[in-house]
Structures are given as structure tokens and as C-alpha cells.
Motif scaffolding. Structure first.
Motif, PDB file in Angstrom:
ATOM      1  N   HIS A  77       0.823  -1.210   0.000  1.00 32.72           N
ATOM      2  CA  HIS A  77       0.000   0.000   0.000  1.00 32.72           C
ATOM      3  C   HIS A  77       0.862   1.267   0.000  1.00 32.72           C
ATOM      4  O   HIS A  77       0.515   2.256  -0.637  1.00 32.72           O
ATOM      5  CB  HIS A  77      -0.945  -0.003   1.198  1.00 32.72           C
ATOM      6  CG  HIS A  77      -1.699   1.275   1.372  1.00 32.72           C
ATOM      7  ND1 HIS A  77      -2.602   1.731   0.433  1.00 32.72           N
ATOM      8  CD2 HIS A  77      -1.652   2.225   2.337  1.00 32.72           C
ATOM      9  CE1 HIS A  77      -3.093   2.895   0.843  1.00 32.72           C
ATOM     10  NE2 HIS A  77      -2.537   3.216   1.989  1.00 32.72           N
ATOM     11  N   HIS A 136     -10.062   3.979   5.587  1.00 33.11           N
ATOM     12  CA  HIS A 136      -8.734   4.219   5.018  1.00 33.11           C
ATOM     13  C   HIS A 136      -8.829   4.401   3.496  1.00 33.11           C
ATOM     14  O   HIS A 136      -8.264   5.340   2.942  1.00 33.11           O
ATOM     15  CB  HIS A 136      -7.838   3.029   5.395  1.00 33.11           C
ATOM     16  CG  HIS A 136      -6.446   3.116   4.875  1.00 33.11           C
ATOM     17  ND1 HIS A 136      -5.624   2.026   4.790  1.00 33.11           N
ATOM     18  CD2 HIS A 136      -5.721   4.150   4.396  1.00 33.11           C
ATOM     19  CE1 HIS A 136      -4.463   2.390   4.294  1.00 33.11           C
ATOM     20  NE2 HIS A 136      -4.486   3.677   4.042  1.00 33.11           N
ATOM     21  N   HIS A 140      -8.196   7.954   0.837  1.00 30.56           N
ATOM     22  CA  HIS A 140      -7.327   8.060  -0.335  1.00 30.56           C
ATOM     23  C   HIS A 140      -8.078   8.557  -1.564  1.00 30.56           C
ATOM     24  O   HIS A 140      -7.479   8.768  -2.619  1.00 30.56           O
ATOM     25  CB  HIS A 140      -6.697   6.696  -0.664  1.00 30.56           C
ATOM     26  CG  HIS A 140      -5.485   6.418   0.165  1.00 30.56           C
ATOM     27  ND1 HIS A 140      -4.247   6.941  -0.131  1.00 30.56           N
ATOM     28  CD2 HIS A 140      -5.321   5.686   1.294  1.00 30.56           C
ATOM     29  CE1 HIS A 140      -3.373   6.538   0.777  1.00 30.56           C
ATOM     30  NE2 HIS A 140      -4.001   5.782   1.660  1.00 30.56           N
ATOM     31  N   HIS A 165      -4.470  11.645   6.637  1.00 29.58           N
ATOM     32  CA  HIS A 165      -3.858  10.357   6.315  1.00 29.58           C
ATOM     33  C   HIS A 165      -2.715  10.525   5.318  1.00 29.58           C
ATOM     34  O   HIS A 165      -1.739   9.764   5.352  1.00 29.58           O
ATOM     35  CB  HIS A 165      -4.877   9.351   5.787  1.00 29.58           C
ATOM     36  CG  HIS A 165      -4.237   8.034   5.476  1.00 29.58           C
ATOM     37  ND1 HIS A 165      -3.629   7.253   6.444  1.00 29.58           N
ATOM     38  CD2 HIS A 165      -4.027   7.389   4.295  1.00 29.58           C
ATOM     39  CE1 HIS A 165      -3.102   6.191   5.879  1.00 29.58           C
ATOM     40  NE2 HIS A 165      -3.321   6.247   4.572  1.00 29.58           N
ATOM     41  N   HIS A 169       1.736   9.040   4.535  1.00 33.42           N
ATOM     42  CA  HIS A 169       2.374   8.510   3.329  1.00 33.42           C
ATOM     43  C   HIS A 169       3.632   9.268   2.933  1.00 33.42           C
ATOM     44  O   HIS A 169       3.795   9.680   1.795  1.00 33.42           O
ATOM     45  CB  HIS A 169       1.369   8.473   2.173  1.00 33.42           C
ATOM     46  CG  HIS A 169       0.480   7.275   2.254  1.00 33.42           C
ATOM     47  ND1 HIS A 169       0.771   6.063   1.652  1.00 33.42           N
ATOM     48  CD2 HIS A 169      -0.679   7.073   2.923  1.00 33.42           C
ATOM     49  CE1 HIS A 169      -0.182   5.195   1.932  1.00 33.42           C
ATOM     50  NE2 HIS A 169      -1.074   5.770   2.695  1.00 33.42           N
TER      51      HIS A 169
END
Ligand SMILES: *[C@@H]1O[C@H](CO)[C@@H](O)[C@H](O)[C@H]1NC(C)=O
Ligand SMILES: [Zn+2]
Ligand SMILES: [Zn+2]
Length: 227
Positions: A77, A136, A140, A165, A169
Motif C-alpha cells: 500500500h 482508510h 485516499h 492520512h 504517506h
């Protein structure tokens, strides 16, 4: 098909447990107990997902017993974050509802024998932890790709949003692990809780977490084809 069976099967068991707790409400005090327990499950599920996400991001690999598939999925991911948005609901969440089947059945069986608060807390907590896989995925997606109610919940801070979130990343993937509401992220990051925990793991096992080092090529984020 099997993904649907697992997902809706587990959702039904958890729904039946929650309905069982609701059926046990006999007074205004019981209503307060159930609402309080459900809210506690919501708050603590965010912490639970942070700890789980931290663990699978930092330790083990695809060959690790039991958790190998999950670990490989989280690592993949980081590399290809867009693929989570391309999966249909059951295809995305069955990966968590599958291992949750046995705990869900145990919770269903135990429910009538535990205090009302716990009867409501246990299935709510497990349901939210499993659904974090979908929260989640939503975090995205672009707002234009999401149902309005999801965007409203994200904007209200009830569900984890794209910006918060997105902060996870970034190599070395060392913070912002929560994926339900994200409420725990500032507290966990500002107190350096996971750095402390990582040192305890080193003390106990000698194993260092992945986030202490820059990701190798296997971990580097790729570019979405056609973008
Ligand atoms: C978590 O995200 C915030 C922004 O939302 C950022 O300021 C912070 O540095 C991130 N924490 C870590 C440990 O990466
Ligand atoms: Zn991660
Ligand atoms: Zn992500």
C-alpha cells in the motif's frame, strides 16, 4: 463471491451482537451505558488501528506466520497507495473481516453473559476496527469520488480525511498511523509514543523498526500509471 460471504457473514454476526445489547436496554441508565460504550469503542478503535498499523508497517514481512499477508498488503500500500481506491467494498474489507470471523463469533457467544456496557463495546469495537479498512480507502479518494455523507463525516473530523492520512504517506512512514477518526494521531506523535515503544521492542528482542531507516527500493512509492 467468497469475499461477500465473509464480509456480510461477519457483519451479520456483529450486527446481531449489537442488536442483542440493544435488546437488553431496560432503563434510561441502560441507554446511557450503551451510548457511552459505543462512543468508547469509537475512540479506542482509532487507537487500536494505530497500534496495529504501526506493528505491521514496522515488523515482519510477507513470510511472517499468520500476519504475513497483512504485512505484505500494508507494505504494498505504501508503494501503490492508489490501488486501495480501486477495489470494490467487499473485495477491500474481506481481508480484515476474514480474520475477525472467529473473534466475532466468540463475542456473539459471550455477549449475554457480560455486563451491558461490555456487551455493546465488544462488537462495536471490532466492527469499527474492521471498517477502518474502508475508512482508510475513503481517505485516499478525492471528494468528488465519495458519497456526500462520507465527505461530511470526514470534514466534521468523525472519519479520517485525505489530508491527515496523506501525512502518513511520507517516508519513513513513522507517524499518523490512526485510520478511524485520526483523533489519536497528534497525541501519539507529539508524545513520541511509538519511538518509545520501538526502543522497548529493541530492548526485548533486538529487532529495529523499519521506520528508523529510509525505505529501500521495494518500499519507495511508485507513480500511478496514466497520471
Ligand atoms: C503527522 O501529520 C501532521 C500533519 O497532519 C504532521 O505535522 C506530522 O509531522 C506528522 N507526524 C509524523 C510523525 O510524521
Ligand atoms: Zn502505513
Ligand atoms: Zn494509506
Amino acid at each position: 463471491m467468497e469475499h461477500r460471504l465473509v464480509t456480510y457473514g461477519c457483519l451479520s454476526i456483529l450486527g446481531a451482537s449489537i442488536a442483542g445489547a440493544a435488546a437488553d436496554i431496560h432503563s434510561p441508565g441502560d441507554v446511557a451505558t450503551v451510548l457511552g460504550a459505543t462512543f468508547a469503542a469509537y475512540v479506542l478503535s482509532d487507537l487500536g488501528t494505530a497500534v496495529y498499523h504501526w506493528a505491521v508497517d514496522n515488523y515482519g514481512d510477507g513470510n511472517t506466520p499468520v500476519f504475513g499477508r497483512q504485512i505484505a498488503a500494508f507494505q504494498g500500500h505504501h508503494q501503490r497507495p492508489w490501488t486501495i481506491t480501486q477495489r470494490e467494498f467487499c473485495n477491500n474489507v474481506h481481508q480484515v473481516f476474514q480474520p475477525a470471523l472467529a473473534p466475532a463469533a466468540a463475542i456473539f457467544a459471550l455477549g449475554p453473559f457480560v455486563p451491558l456496557g461490555l456487551h455493546a463495546f465488544m462488537p462495536s469495537f471490532l466492527l469499527l476496527v474492521c471498517m477502518s479498512q474502508q475508512f482508510h480507502a475513503w481517505s485516499h479518494m478525492k471528494k468528488s469520488e465519495l458519497p456526500e455523507v462520507v465527505v461530511a463525516l470526514q470534514d466534521a473530523g468523525v472519519l479520517i480525511g485525505r489530508k491527515q492520512h496523506g501525512a502518513h504517506h511520507k517516508p519513513n512512514f513513522e507517524g499518523n498511523y490512526s485510520i478511524v477518526s485520526g483523533w489519536w494521531n497528534p497525541l501519539l506523535d507529539n508524545t513520541q509514543f511509538f519511538r518509545w515503544l520501538e526502543h522497548r521492542v529493541v530492548d526485548a528482542t533486538g529487532v529495529e523498526p523499519r521506520c528508523w531507516y529510509a525505505p529501500d527500493h521495494e518500499w519507495a512509492e511508485q507513480v500511478q500509471p496514466g497520471q
